[in-house]
Scaffold this active site. Structure first.
Site, PDB file in Angstrom:
ATOM      1  N   HIS A 150     -20.119  21.182 -38.607  1.00 27.44           N
ATOM      2  CA  HIS A 150     -20.052  21.512 -40.039  1.00 27.44           C
ATOM      3  C   HIS A 150     -21.219  20.875 -40.789  1.00 27.44           C
ATOM      4  O   HIS A 150     -21.275  19.656 -40.949  1.00 27.44           O
ATOM      5  CB  HIS A 150     -18.730  21.036 -40.650  1.00 27.44           C
ATOM      6  CG  HIS A 150     -18.537  21.521 -42.055  1.00 27.44           C
ATOM      7  ND1 HIS A 150     -17.570  22.451 -42.388  1.00 27.44           N
ATOM      8  CD2 HIS A 150     -19.197  21.244 -43.201  1.00 27.44           C
ATOM      9  CE1 HIS A 150     -17.644  22.706 -43.684  1.00 27.44           C
ATOM     10  NE2 HIS A 150     -18.629  21.986 -44.207  1.00 27.44           N
ATOM     11  N   HIS A 179     -24.627  21.723 -43.912  1.00 31.72           N
ATOM     12  CA  HIS A 179     -25.244  22.590 -44.931  1.00 31.72           C
ATOM     13  C   HIS A 179     -26.750  22.401 -44.877  1.00 31.72           C
ATOM     14  O   HIS A 179     -27.308  21.541 -45.561  1.00 31.72           O
ATOM     15  CB  HIS A 179     -24.721  22.244 -46.325  1.00 31.72           C
ATOM     16  CG  HIS A 179     -23.272  22.561 -46.486  1.00 31.72           C
ATOM     17  ND1 HIS A 179     -22.815  23.737 -47.027  1.00 31.72           N
ATOM     18  CD2 HIS A 179     -22.166  21.869 -46.121  1.00 31.72           C
ATOM     19  CE1 HIS A 179     -21.492  23.746 -47.003  1.00 31.72           C
ATOM     20  NE2 HIS A 179     -21.069  22.624 -46.460  1.00 31.72           N
ATOM     21  N   GLN A 202     -20.334  30.038 -51.589  1.00 33.23           N
ATOM     22  CA  GLN A 202     -20.156  28.737 -52.263  1.00 33.23           C
ATOM     23  C   GLN A 202     -19.480  28.857 -53.633  1.00 33.23           C
ATOM     24  O   GLN A 202     -18.659  28.033 -54.010  1.00 33.23           O
ATOM     25  CB  GLN A 202     -21.529  28.064 -52.420  1.00 33.23           C
ATOM     26  CG  GLN A 202     -21.560  26.832 -53.286  1.00 33.23           C
ATOM     27  CD  GLN A 202     -20.982  25.604 -52.607  1.00 33.23           C
ATOM     28  OE1 GLN A 202     -21.622  24.981 -51.773  1.00 33.23           O
ATOM     29  NE2 GLN A 202     -19.744  25.257 -52.959  1.00 33.23           N
ATOM     30  N   HIS A 251     -14.309  26.608 -45.496  1.00 25.39           N
ATOM     31  CA  HIS A 251     -13.993  25.421 -46.272  1.00 25.39           C
ATOM     32  C   HIS A 251     -12.579  25.690 -46.783  1.00 25.39           C
ATOM     33  O   HIS A 251     -12.363  26.664 -47.508  1.00 25.39           O
ATOM     34  CB  HIS A 251     -14.941  25.267 -47.452  1.00 25.39           C
ATOM     35  CG  HIS A 251     -16.297  24.781 -47.077  1.00 25.39           C
ATOM     36  ND1 HIS A 251     -17.168  25.503 -46.310  1.00 25.39           N
ATOM     37  CD2 HIS A 251     -16.929  23.612 -47.379  1.00 25.39           C
ATOM     38  CE1 HIS A 251     -18.285  24.809 -46.155  1.00 25.39           C
ATOM     39  NE2 HIS A 251     -18.170  23.655 -46.781  1.00 25.39           N
ATOM     40  N   GLU A 303     -10.290  21.859 -49.634  1.00 22.75           N
ATOM     41  CA  GLU A 303     -11.077  20.630 -49.820  1.00 22.75           C
ATOM     42  C   GLU A 303     -10.777  20.106 -51.220  1.00 22.75           C
ATOM     43  O   GLU A 303     -11.564  20.220 -52.154  1.00 22.75           O
ATOM     44  CB  GLU A 303     -12.577  20.890 -49.655  1.00 22.75           C
ATOM     45  CG  GLU A 303     -13.385  19.586 -49.628  1.00 22.75           C
ATOM     46  CD  GLU A 303     -14.882  19.794 -49.560  1.00 22.75           C
ATOM     47  OE1 GLU A 303     -15.336  20.946 -49.537  1.00 22.75           O
ATOM     48  OE2 GLU A 303     -15.611  18.782 -49.535  1.00 22.75           O
ATOM     49  N   ASP A 311     -21.355  17.435 -42.383  1.00 29.24           N
ATOM     50  CA  ASP A 311     -21.292  18.136 -43.664  1.00 29.24           C
ATOM     51  C   ASP A 311     -22.598  18.056 -44.458  1.00 29.24           C
ATOM     52  O   ASP A 311     -23.206  19.070 -44.740  1.00 29.24           O
ATOM     53  CB  ASP A 311     -20.106  17.624 -44.500  1.00 29.24           C
ATOM     54  CG  ASP A 311     -19.651  18.626 -45.563  1.00 29.24           C
ATOM     55  OD1 ASP A 311     -20.235  19.724 -45.643  1.00 29.24           O
ATOM     56  OD2 ASP A 311     -18.711  18.308 -46.316  1.00 29.24           O
TER      57      ASP A 311
HETATM   58 FE   FE2 Z   1     -19.127  21.779 -46.279  1.00 29.28          FE
END
Ligand code: FE2
Length: 433
Positions: free
Chosen positions: A58, A60, A153, A211, A214, A310
């Site tokens: 995971h 970005h 996102q 996701h 979260e 992440d």
């Molecule tokens: Fe993430």
């Protein structure tokens, strides 16, 4: 037998010691003690740990190494991070993203991290990030497996063009379907997005990594819908829920019903301990919740759980160094996984388990696997986590592609015997009694 490479006297993550690994044509050909044969290159592991490479399930990569652009996250919250990323998107160029991503990949390789699943934001209509990371994926392919997730996102429904952009991104070659149900406008929209995204994945034969939940809100239960849809659409073994932090705050009775449903649906979980620790619990006074999902409970229920990193130096997290041992170290602490078996499990959570979740082919140390390995300055997986061991050699398809010098702080301990069993520490009989 002639090999291209032999690694001698290696300790393996499964506990085997003094093993030799013979490599030819980029594949592992033989693993055994006292392997007979010559090789152009021979590495003496000298009783150090040789493992398959680290896998980050995971990440970005479109945001990494952008720390401070255009400003820093003052509150430290997820929501300010998303807003800040929204400020950066219109001012960054395709070349910016490529340059930062390539720098990160170089760092990752030096840390023995040779496979990364990265989410890529598809809410920008130009799909600049998608183009950039597809370019990066092709460039780094000889030394790093980069799997991309189409990530809405700003919300699959909340962002006006996310739905069509996500389909476009998949058409361009993005591998996995993402989502962010807890960020949609309503719980109902969140559930609807999970359903639609799983259907898109099922139609195209793709994996899903969302996701999911979260948040510290115990009523965020999109994982329930994700498990339901995975089962309804026959996606078992191909779906992951990332973060699942709301589970930390959920009612215990509800969780006791939920965990078997996740397991039955073949859904995996990806916790991100470094980020969960700084993002979750921000609205609490004291006591402050840790916010990481229920790792040992899920593992106990038979759910595959991996640790991801992440973020590294981006709108959400100001630190990080592509070090999956640092991630495992934090996960171990937060979930209080301190028995010897649990500590070994933490090493698997950044190697074998994420490799399975990503569906990596040829991963492992058995004959026939790709000759991708790391030689760590540690006797065993627990030592590796404890010392955040130096990656003495990073090997890809049988070739050494990075090397590090030994950490001086670890040298004094190298002669000591590795702890193999807790029984070694059982009290001995007192000769005087
Ligand atoms: Fe993430």
């Amino acid at each position: 037998m002639t090999f291209d490479l032999i690694i001698r006297n290696a300790n393996l993550p499964d506990g085997r010691k003094g093993m030799d690994i013979g490599v030819a044509k980029g594949k592992i050909k033989a693993v055994g003690s006292n392997l007979v044969g010559d090789a152009a290159t021979e590495i003496d592991a000298a009783g150090m740990l040789v493992s398959p490479p680290f896998v980050d399930p995971h990440f970005h990569m479109d945001a990494t190494l952008s720390l401070g652009r255009p400003r820093l996250n003052q509150s430290g919250t997820l929501l300010e991070g998303i807003a800040l990323w929204g400020e950066l998107k219109p001012i960054q160029t395709r070349d910016d993203i490529v340059e930062r991503a390539l720098r990160y990949c170089d760092l990752a390789v030096s840390q023995g991290l040779l496979a990364i699943r990265s989410h890529v934001d598809i809410c920008d209509d130009t799909l600049l990030g998608v183009e950039a990371l597809l370019d990066v994926k092709a460039k780094v392919a000889p030394y790093l497996d980069l799997q991309l997730v189409a990530f809405p996102q700003d919300g699959f429904y909340r962002s006006a063009s996310a739905e069509q952009n996500l389909i476009r991104a998949l058409g361009m070659g993005v591998d996995v379907v993402g989502g962010i149900p807890h960020f949609e406008r309503t719980m109902a929209d969140g559930a609807r997005s999970v359903r639609a995204l799983c259907e898109i994945a099922a139609e195209r034969g793709l994996r899903v990594d969302m996701h999911c939940d979260e948040t510290d809100d115990p009523n965020s239960r999109h994982i329930e819908t994700l498990a339901f849809e995975a089962q309804r659409l026959g996606l078992q073994g191909r779906v992951a829920g990332s973060h699942l932090t709301s589970m930390h705050s959920m009612d215990n009775y509800y969780v006791s019903k939920l965990l078997p449903l996740i397991e039955e649906a073949g859904v995996a979980a990806i916790a991100n301990p470094l980020i969960n620790m700084v993002i979750q619990g921000r609205h609490d006074t004291y006591p402050k919740r840790r916010g990481m999902t229920r790792v040992p409970e899920m593992t106990g229920a038979g759910i595959p759980v991996a640790f991801g990193s992440d973020c590294v130096m981006d709108p959400w997290y100001p630190l990080g160094q592509a070090d999956m041992l640092e991630v495992a170290h934090m996960g171990l602490h937060v979930a209080q996984l301190t028995s010897r078996d649990q500590m070994k499990w933490c090493f698997e959570a950044v190697t074998e388990t994420p490799a399975r979740i990503l569906g990596l082919e040829g991963y492992g140390l058995e004959p026939g696997c790709n000759a991708d390995m790391i030689v760590l300055q540690a006797k065993d997986p627990i030592d590796a986590i404890r010392t955040k061991a130096a990656r003495l050699h990073v090997i890809r398809r049988g070739k050494v592609i990075a090397s590090q010098s030994r950490k001086i702080s670890n040298l004094s301990l190298e002669g000591r015997p590795a702890i193999v069993d807790p029984a070694d520490y059982a009290p001995t009989e007192n000769p005087k009694s």
